[in-house]
Design a protein around this motif. Structure first.
Motif, PDB file in Angstrom:
ATOM      1  N   SER A  24       0.841  -1.123  -0.099  1.00  0.00           N
ATOM      2  CA  SER A  24       0.112  -0.004   0.086  1.00  0.00           C
ATOM      3  C   SER A  24       0.795   1.316   0.059  1.00  0.00           C
ATOM      4  N   LEU A  25       1.881   1.003   0.618  1.00  0.00           N
ATOM      5  CA  LEU A  25       2.948   2.454   0.655  1.00  0.00           C
ATOM      6  C   LEU A  25       3.449   2.632  -0.482  1.00  0.00           C
ATOM      7  N   LEU A  26       3.986   1.499  -1.165  1.00  0.00           N
ATOM      8  CA  LEU A  26       4.882   1.792  -2.610  1.00  0.00           C
ATOM      9  C   LEU A  26       3.564   2.099  -3.746  1.00  0.00           C
ATOM     10  N   THR A  27       2.247   1.408  -3.569  1.00  0.00           N
ATOM     11  CA  THR A  27       1.213   2.086  -4.429  1.00  0.00           C
ATOM     12  C   THR A  27       0.828   3.611  -4.334  1.00  0.00           C
ATOM     13  N   ARG A  28       0.779   3.661  -3.043  1.00  0.00           N
ATOM     14  CA  ARG A  28       0.328   5.153  -2.610  1.00  0.00           C
ATOM     15  C   ARG A  28       1.421   6.166  -3.231  1.00  0.00           C
ATOM     16  N   VAL A  29       2.923   5.798  -3.362  1.00  0.00           N
ATOM     17  CA  VAL A  29       3.934   6.549  -3.925  1.00  0.00           C
ATOM     18  C   VAL A  29       3.617   6.508  -5.412  1.00  0.00           C
ATOM     19  N   GLU A  30       3.336   5.402  -6.185  1.00  0.00           N
ATOM     20  CA  GLU A  30       3.084   5.572  -7.469  1.00  0.00           C
ATOM     21  C   GLU A  30       1.815   6.395  -7.790  1.00  0.00           C
ATOM     22  N   HIS A  31       0.965   6.465  -6.990  1.00  0.00           N
ATOM     23  CA  HIS A  31      -0.364   7.226  -7.129  1.00  0.00           C
ATOM     24  C   HIS A  31       0.008   8.551  -7.226  1.00  0.00           C
ATOM     25  N   LEU A  32       0.702   9.144  -6.435  1.00  0.00           N
ATOM     26  CA  LEU A  32       1.189  10.587  -6.184  1.00  0.00           C
ATOM     27  C   LEU A  32       2.026  10.883  -7.574  1.00  0.00           C
ATOM     28  N   GLU A  33       3.040  10.033  -7.800  1.00  0.00           N
ATOM     29  CA  GLU A  33       3.608  10.222  -9.024  1.00  0.00           C
ATOM     30  C   GLU A  33       2.830  10.492 -10.195  1.00  0.00           C
ATOM     31  N   ALA A  34       1.722   9.394 -10.401  1.00  0.00           N
ATOM     32  CA  ALA A  34       0.865   9.643 -11.529  1.00  0.00           C
ATOM     33  C   ALA A  34       0.139  10.953 -11.637  1.00  0.00           C
ATOM     34  N   VAL A  35      -0.376  11.356 -10.299  1.00  0.00           N
ATOM     35  CA  VAL A  35      -1.014  12.530 -10.112  1.00  0.00           C
ATOM     36  C   VAL A  35      -0.156  13.780 -10.451  1.00  0.00           C
ATOM     37  N   LYS A  36       0.836  13.898 -10.039  1.00  0.00           N
ATOM     38  CA  LYS A  36       1.784  14.885 -10.493  1.00  0.00           C
ATOM     39  C   LYS A  36       2.358  14.893 -11.931  1.00  0.00           C
ATOM     40  N   ALA A  37       2.397  13.617 -12.599  1.00  0.00           N
ATOM     41  CA  ALA A  37       2.697  13.595 -13.983  1.00  0.00           C
ATOM     42  C   ALA A  37       1.669  13.825 -14.782  1.00  0.00           C
ATOM     43  N   SER A  38       0.653  13.864 -14.379  1.00  0.00           N
ATOM     44  CA  SER A  38      -0.669  14.374 -15.017  1.00  0.00           C
ATOM     45  C   SER A  38      -0.860  15.648 -15.448  1.00  0.00           C
ATOM     46  N   GLY A  39      -0.187  16.353 -14.585  1.00  0.00           N
ATOM     47  CA  GLY A  39      -0.225  18.026 -14.857  1.00  0.00           C
ATOM     48  C   GLY A  39      -1.330  18.899 -14.492  1.00  0.00           C
ATOM     49  N   ARG A  40      -2.117  18.452 -13.464  1.00  0.00           N
ATOM     50  CA  ARG A  40      -3.125  19.290 -13.186  1.00  0.00           C
ATOM     51  C   ARG A  40      -3.093  20.555 -12.992  1.00  0.00           C
ATOM     52  N   PRO A  41      -3.846  21.559 -13.693  1.00  0.00           N
ATOM     53  CA  PRO A  41      -3.634  22.928 -13.408  1.00  0.00           C
ATOM     54  C   PRO A  41      -4.124  23.484 -12.513  1.00  0.00           C
ATOM     55  N   THR A  42      -3.472  24.402 -11.780  1.00  0.00           N
ATOM     56  CA  THR A  42      -3.861  25.023 -10.364  1.00  0.00           C
ATOM     57  C   THR A  42      -4.434  26.441 -10.843  1.00  0.00           C
ATOM     58  N   ALA A  43      -4.886  27.164  -9.639  1.00  0.00           N
ATOM     59  CA  ALA A  43      -5.527  28.373  -9.957  1.00  0.00           C
ATOM     60  C   ALA A  43      -4.453  29.433 -10.090  1.00  0.00           C
ATOM     61  N   GLY A  44      -3.984  29.373 -11.528  1.00  0.00           N
ATOM     62  CA  GLY A  44      -3.087  30.441 -11.825  1.00  0.00           C
ATOM     63  C   GLY A  44      -1.492  30.123 -11.411  1.00  0.00           C
ATOM     64  N   HIS A  45      -1.261  29.040 -10.919  1.00  0.00           N
ATOM     65  CA  HIS A  45       0.013  28.868 -10.348  1.00  0.00           C
ATOM     66  C   HIS A  45       0.587  27.577 -11.276  1.00  0.00           C
ATOM     67  N   THR A  48      -1.209   4.619   7.139  1.00  0.00           N
ATOM     68  CA  THR A  48      -1.116   4.195   8.510  1.00  0.00           C
ATOM     69  C   THR A  48      -1.073   2.613   8.215  1.00  0.00           C
ATOM     70  N   PRO A  49      -0.345   1.781   9.154  1.00  0.00           N
ATOM     71  CA  PRO A  49      -0.350   0.364   9.027  1.00  0.00           C
ATOM     72  C   PRO A  49      -1.573  -0.216   9.548  1.00  0.00           C
TER      73      PRO A  49
END
Length: 715
Positions: free
Chosen positions: A85-106, A121-122
């Motif tokens: 679950s820890l490793l999967t969570r890291v991959e998920h965060l990397e995927a979200v970061k790589a998807s390039g979601r736009p922020t409010a003017g930043h 949490t274990p």
């Protein structure tokens, strides 16, 4: 029963955190890390060759058993599925970061929070690992990638004690705070530098007062311990008998109304013993043993300490007096908790109450553990036959202090005395139950008093048809109201078990359906209508206010999972009973308005005159958590409204069963924002650990109000 120390080295409910994985982890790194997995416990015990497959090694998978390994850093057994679950969570965060979601003017940035590094949490090692529902995200290679839904339980490395961490469950306001900060930083409303700026007393973790690491503060407390004891004689010697009686009366009408484990009829006899001991000990060592006199002396000293802490919000000098009374009582903790007796339970409860005002003066978790075990051993959780105690002996109330005469032999007692003793026994158990449940839920931690074994009745009967009639005086109404509040705590505990336990379970398995939420709302609303006192009623008191606060706080507690999920993903395909799709998440309007009422209630309490009924309301650390919860809930709604990807349901109490959304009253939000900051600042002065996020919340309130006006949402 072994005697509990007031200060302990570590809390039994704290958990240690594994080392956080770097956010730059790739598939290659995952493979490398996976190769470092140790042999599982089963293969080690059977001396078989183990592999590094996840979530189970092949021998365990073939045997159909859970694959467990021992983590030497955590000093506990963990399932291998947790590593996955820890490793999967890291991959998920990397995927979200790589998807390039736009922020409010930043520009897009990873939503990290430097002030509190969050890791998963274990799960419990005894729980069977289940596959969590998959959510679709875009992987770096451009293909959809299925990952398990994360939990919202968090483990935060301690800033005050290296190598230790604190656990906050999803029901805690701190879990909501983490999601708020991640959401706000991802959209540029605050930066990570804002969270690194020290507050008036330096940057501190929220909640570091009540959940403080004992080792980190032991040396500092020891530095002042001797000074406290030496100052005790001066402070207490100057206290007149009239002042002590005034403090005891304040305790009885405030804290003892909420947690009635002190018999008012016994106070006078205890006071006479206390005054006699104080005269005899003049000039003697403050730590000399008192023998049989220890219990009454300890009770009076602790009640005075708690009453001084209650009055300290008007008179700051009362804080020093409170600590002096406490210092006078501390040397006798071992004597008054050495036996399995109701008097020992009473002493533990007085220590727990004091710790709610001064969290760093004791380990509240261990004190609660001791008190719960002792209450069960005494049989306080069960009903007994009339005229007999929980262990089959006649229940003789302690109407004469054991210091003055020998305890009477077991014998039949008048029904009125037995009734009074039974009432005190019930009030003691439910007072402990309420504290243990609420404190645990405020931090998202399990309970030591399972409902399945509780058969004791509430301490006061409630006749709803005539409860609020003019013929019921204030005293009777307060007794009924606090028993009514115990019912709310019981209902809230049922909700907690359904939505938030076991810890570590994927959130989609715990996210309630809208129909279930409506049903729980109706149950809570029916509870509220049974004893709803009109606002401004002359019979208002600490118990009726506690019912008001408890109801509104439970509304926030009930609908918090929807806010957490909306802040985390804003929808992303998750729907509640068909409402919300793709990019729309569902939240309820009820916690928004409950938060507004909570803020108004506490503002009314803080501004009340000292001599008024509201002036005797005990503002403990639980009150600070409720203020923090209300402020966080309001901020979460504002951030989600600015994000624009939510459907806010109509209030469930307006009689409408439709699923159409409604616009919240943002004018009330603006009016309440300044009150929130004033109350948070007040809490920060009283408990410095609350100051950690005050500056960040101040910026968030200011930024959200400006954005609501700029976008035309607030007119």
């Amino acid at each position: 029963m072994s005697s509990p120390a007031v200060r302990h080295s570590a809390s039994p409910r704290q958990s240690l955190s594994p080392t956080a994985t770097s956010p730059r982890t790739t598939s290659t790194t995952r493979t490398s890390l996976q190769q470092l997995l140790p042999t599982c416990q089963r293969c080690r015990r059977l001396r078989r060759k183990c592999d590094t497959q996840l979530p189970h090694c092949r021998p365990c998978q073939r045997a159909g058993v859970e694959c467990l390994l021992f983590d030497h850093a955590l000093k506990q057994t963990l399932p291998r599925a947790y590593v996955q679950s820890l490793l999967t969570r890291v991959e998920h965060l990397e995927a979200v970061k790589a998807s390039g979601r736009p922020t409010a003017g930043h520009t897009t940035k990873t939503s990290t929070v430097k002030a509190s590094t969050v890791v998963a949490t274990p799960p419990s090692s005894s729980a069977t690992t289940q596959a969590s529902p998959a959510a679709s995200v875009v992987a770096p290679d451009g293909h959809p990638h299925s990952v398990p839904s994360p939990t919202y339980d968090v483990v935060v490395p301690s800033a005050s004690s290296a190598g230790k961490s604190r656990y906050w469950g999803a029901s805690s306001v701190f879990a909501l705070t983490v999601e708020i900060l991640q959401h706000a930083t991802a959209r540029g409303y605050v930066t990570t530098d804002d969270m690194d700026c020290p507050g008036p007393h330096g940057q501190q973790e929220p909640g570091s007062d009540i959940d403080a690491d004992a080792d980190a503060h032991a040396r500092a407390d020891a530095k002042y311990a001797e000074a406290d004891v030496n100052a005790t004689a001066g402070h207490l010697g100057a206290a007149t008998e009239a002042d002590i009686r005034s403090l005891l009366q304040l305790y009885l009408v405030s804290s003892n109304t909420l947690y009635g484990f002190v018999d008012p009829d016994q106070v006078q006899a205890d006071l006479e013993v206390y005054l006699a001991v104080r005269r005899q000990r003049s000039g003697q060592s403050p730590t000399a043993s008192l023998g049989d006199l220890a219990h009454p002396y300890f009770r009076i000293a602790m009640m005075c300490a708690i009453a001084c802490a209650t009055r300290a919000r008007y008179r700051p000098q009362r804080t020093a007096e409170s600590l002096s009374y406490y210092a006078a009582a501390v040397p006798f903790v071992e004597e008054v908790t050495a036996e399995v007796s109701p008097a020992s339970l009473q002493a533990l409860l007085l220590l727990i109450l004091f710790c709610l005002f001064f969290p760093r003066k004791g380990d509240v978790w261990k004190l609660l553990d001791y008190a719960c075990r002792l209450a069960l051993e005494l049989g306080y959780h069960t009903e007994v036959e009339e005229g007999h105690g929980p262990q089959g002996h006649p229940d003789v109330p302690d109407v004469t202090d054991p210091a003055l005469s020998a305890a009477p032999a077991p014998q039949a007692v008048p029904s009125s005395m037995a009734s009074q003793a039974e009432k005190l026994r019930r009030a003691t158990f439910w007072g402990l139950y309420a504290i243990e449940r609420i404190v645990g839920q405020l931090f998202g931690r399990g309970s030591d008093l399972p409902e399945s074994i509780v058969t004791v009745a509430y301490p006061s009967a409630l006749v709803s048809a005539a409860a609020t009639s003019p013929g019921v005086d204030r005293t009777a109404l307060q007794e009924m109201s606090i028993a009514h509040h115990y019912r709310l705590v019981y209902l809230r505990s049922e909700i907690f078990r359904t939505m938030y336990l076991p810890a570590g379970r994927p959130v989609d398995e715990k996210t309630p359906t809208l129909g279930w939420l409506r049903q729980q709302y109706q149950t809570l609303r029916a509870w509220r209508d049974e004893l709803a006192l009109p606002e401004g009623d002359a019979r208002e008191g600490v118990a009726t206010l506690t019912c008001d606060v408890g109801y509104d706080a439970t509304m926030c507690f009930l609908f918090q999972p929807l806010l957490l999920r909306a802040l985390r993903g804003g929808g992303g395909g998750d729907a509640v009973d068909g409402i919300g799709a793709d990019s729309v998440a569902v939240v309820a309007s009820d916690p928004f308005y409950s938060s507004l009422r909570l803020i108004r209630t506490y503002e009314k309490i803080v501004r009340a005159p000292e001599t008024s009924v509201l002036g005797s309301y005990p503002m403990t650390f639980m009150s600070a958590h409720y203020i923090y919860l209300a402020s966080s809930t309001l901020l979460a709604h504002a951030l989600l409204r600015l994000d624009g990807r939510i459907c806010t349901l109509k209030r469930m109490g307006d009689g409408s069963e439709g699923d159409d959304g409604e616009e919240l009253d943002w004018g009330m939000y603006v009016d309440a924002s300044s009150s929130c900051l004033i109350l948070l600042a007040w809490c920060g002065e009283r408990w410095p650990g609350m100051l950690g996020m005050l500056g960040v919340y101040q910026k968030l309130f200011a930024r959200t109000v400006r954005e609501l006006i700029r976008r035309g949402i607030l007119k």
